[in-house]
Design an enzyme around this catalytic site. Structure first.
Site, short mmCIF file in Angstrom:
data_model
loop_
_atom_site.label_atom_id
_atom_site.label_comp_id
_atom_site.label_asym_id
_atom_site.label_seq_id
_atom_site.Cartn_x
_atom_site.Cartn_y
_atom_site.Cartn_z
N CYS A 100 0.86 -1.18 0.00
CA CYS A 100 0.00 0.00 0.00
C CYS A 100 0.90 1.23 0.00
CB CYS A 100 -0.87 -0.04 1.24
SG CYS A 100 -1.64 1.53 1.66
N CYS A 349 -9.24 16.77 14.03
CA CYS A 349 -9.11 15.96 12.81
C CYS A 349 -10.41 16.02 12.02
CB CYS A 349 -8.71 14.53 13.16
SG CYS A 349 -9.84 13.75 14.30
#
Ligand code: SAH
Length: 394
Positions: A100, A349
């Site tokens: 990934c 966030c």
């Protein structure tokens, strides 16, 4: 000028990941990295621009393989071959992943080795529908600065046949692994980790250095997943706190105490408050290991804790707050306003919930003095922001 700059940037990413659509983890991968940053900047400006001008987002020099924590799910494919990877977006079908672009390379390699060893050791992936099989997930955490590596084998039952030989075989291929744990998750849940945990090798935790402090990371406690940008974010937050060495600082939602402990060198004292018991335990150990004597940690709801402080007539000069995605609740914000610190540094966030909370704080008499977005999660649609607020003199 601005126009020229934009024209020079390739708008599209010509080489996206082959799993782009199936995995759904990197929502912005079809854009070039400069374009992604532009998109995030605009998003923050749209949401928070009314409070103050937004400083240009701080991106990564090399926005790849930044994730220090990798989670893999396991399943059998049609030919009963073991596959490992991620759940396809909003399903429970495992999409096989070999590597990934945002995950740590070592961690990805370890997952592949475990997949192979599972076959050798006849350890079947757990099947949620039939309840058969053993291995649910593997979690790998790596300290980028320390090089220490933790592997957590999440199993559906506590019995792990041939565990000593499995540990030996895994360490033979990956001598960089410093600790291995087994976590037992026997509930029907989408949570990766269960309650019970057993150390199979090493100390059961890893350590990592961040902004000159050493931190203990355990299997269950929260730790920022992009260590390079975390340093950037924390430095900004501490800069905004404007500490002179005398202040009483509250680190609300402190996790393992990272921000508070780093700030403690420039503060009078630091009080950390956090709901997760394991994280608080880690925070206390972290203070001790760093020989920090002016930081205290409490396991409590941050709102309740501050409201008790206000009731007892205690005060704080600066509150650093870093809530989860849902943002803060009214209880927290009301007690923050009652405690009335001179300055608040709000790390978030999720700019949507941050916008909502900032509105509350502005109504309660605070003014926004700075907004700094930091790209903690390249290629995803997530953006982190740090906002400085000052109490207006009434
Ligand atoms: N500041 C830390 C952790 C931020 S993540 C860091 O940067 O590493 C948010 C943390 O808030 C989590 O550790 C979570 O357990 C904690 N939390 C969630 N709700 C809370 C509440 N009501 N009171 C205190 N802590 C809470």
């Amino acid at each position: 000028m601005e126009q020229d700059k934009k024209r020079q940037e390739p708008e599209r990413n010509t080489n996206p990941c082959p799993l782009y659509r199936k995995c759904g983890g990197c929502q912005l991968q079809n854009m070039s990295y400069p374009r992604q940053l532009h998109w995030k900047q605009e998003r923050v400006e749209k949401l928070l621009g009314n409070f103050h001008t937004v400083s240009p987002i701080i991106g990564m020099e090399n926005p790849y393989h930044y994730r220090n924590k990798v989670q893999a799910a396991f399943a059998l494919d049609r030919s009963r071959k073991i596959i490992s990877g991620v759940y396809q977006a909003s399903t429970h079908r495992v999409v096989p992943v070999e590597s990934c672009m945002i995950e740590d390379k070592t961690a990805d390699r370890i997952v592949l080795t475990i997949r192979k060893l599972m076959k050798d050791f006849r350890m079947e992936p757990y099947n949620e529908d039939t309840g058969r099989g053993l291995v649910r997930h593997v979690l790998v955490k790596r300290g980028f600065a320390s090089g220490q590596v933790m592997v957590v084998l999440v199993t559906a039952s506590p019995i792990l046949p041939a565990k000593n030989n499995f540990v030996k075989a895994l360490r033979k291929v990956h001598p960089e692994i410093t600790t291995i744990l087994q976590n037992v998750n026997n509930r029907a849940t989408s949570m990766v980790l269960g309650e019970a945990e057993k150390v199979l090798y090493g100390p059961g935790y890893i350590e990592e250095t961040l902004c000159g402090c050493v931190f203990r990371i355990s299997a269950k406690s929260f730790y920022q997943i992009n260590p390079i940008q975390t340093e950037v974010l924390y430095q900004k937050a501490i800069e905004m706190a404007g500490l002179t060495g005398k202040e009483t600082v509250i680190d609300a939602y402190c996790g393992t105490g990272t921000i508070g402990l780093i700030a403690s060198k420039q503060a009078g004292n630091v009080i950390g408050v956090e709901l997760n018991r394991d994280a608080v335990r880690d925070a206390i150990v972290n203070a001790k290991n760093n020989k920090i004597k002016n930081a205290y940690f409490y396991c409590a709801d941050a709102g309740e804790f501050m409201s008790a402080m206000a009731d007892e007539g205690e005060t704080a000069d600066v509150v650093l707050m870093d809530p989860p995605r849902a943002g803060s609740d009214e209880k927290f914000l009301t007690s923050l306003a009652a405690l009335a610190p001179r300055r608040v540094v709000y790390i978030s966030c999720n700019p949507e919930t941050q916008q909502r909370d900032l509105e509350f704080l502005v109504r309660a008499g605070y003014r926004v003095e700075a907004i700094q977005p930091v790209d903690m999660f390249p290629h995803t649609n997530h953006v982190e922001t740090v906002v400085q607020l000052e109490r207006s003199l009434k």
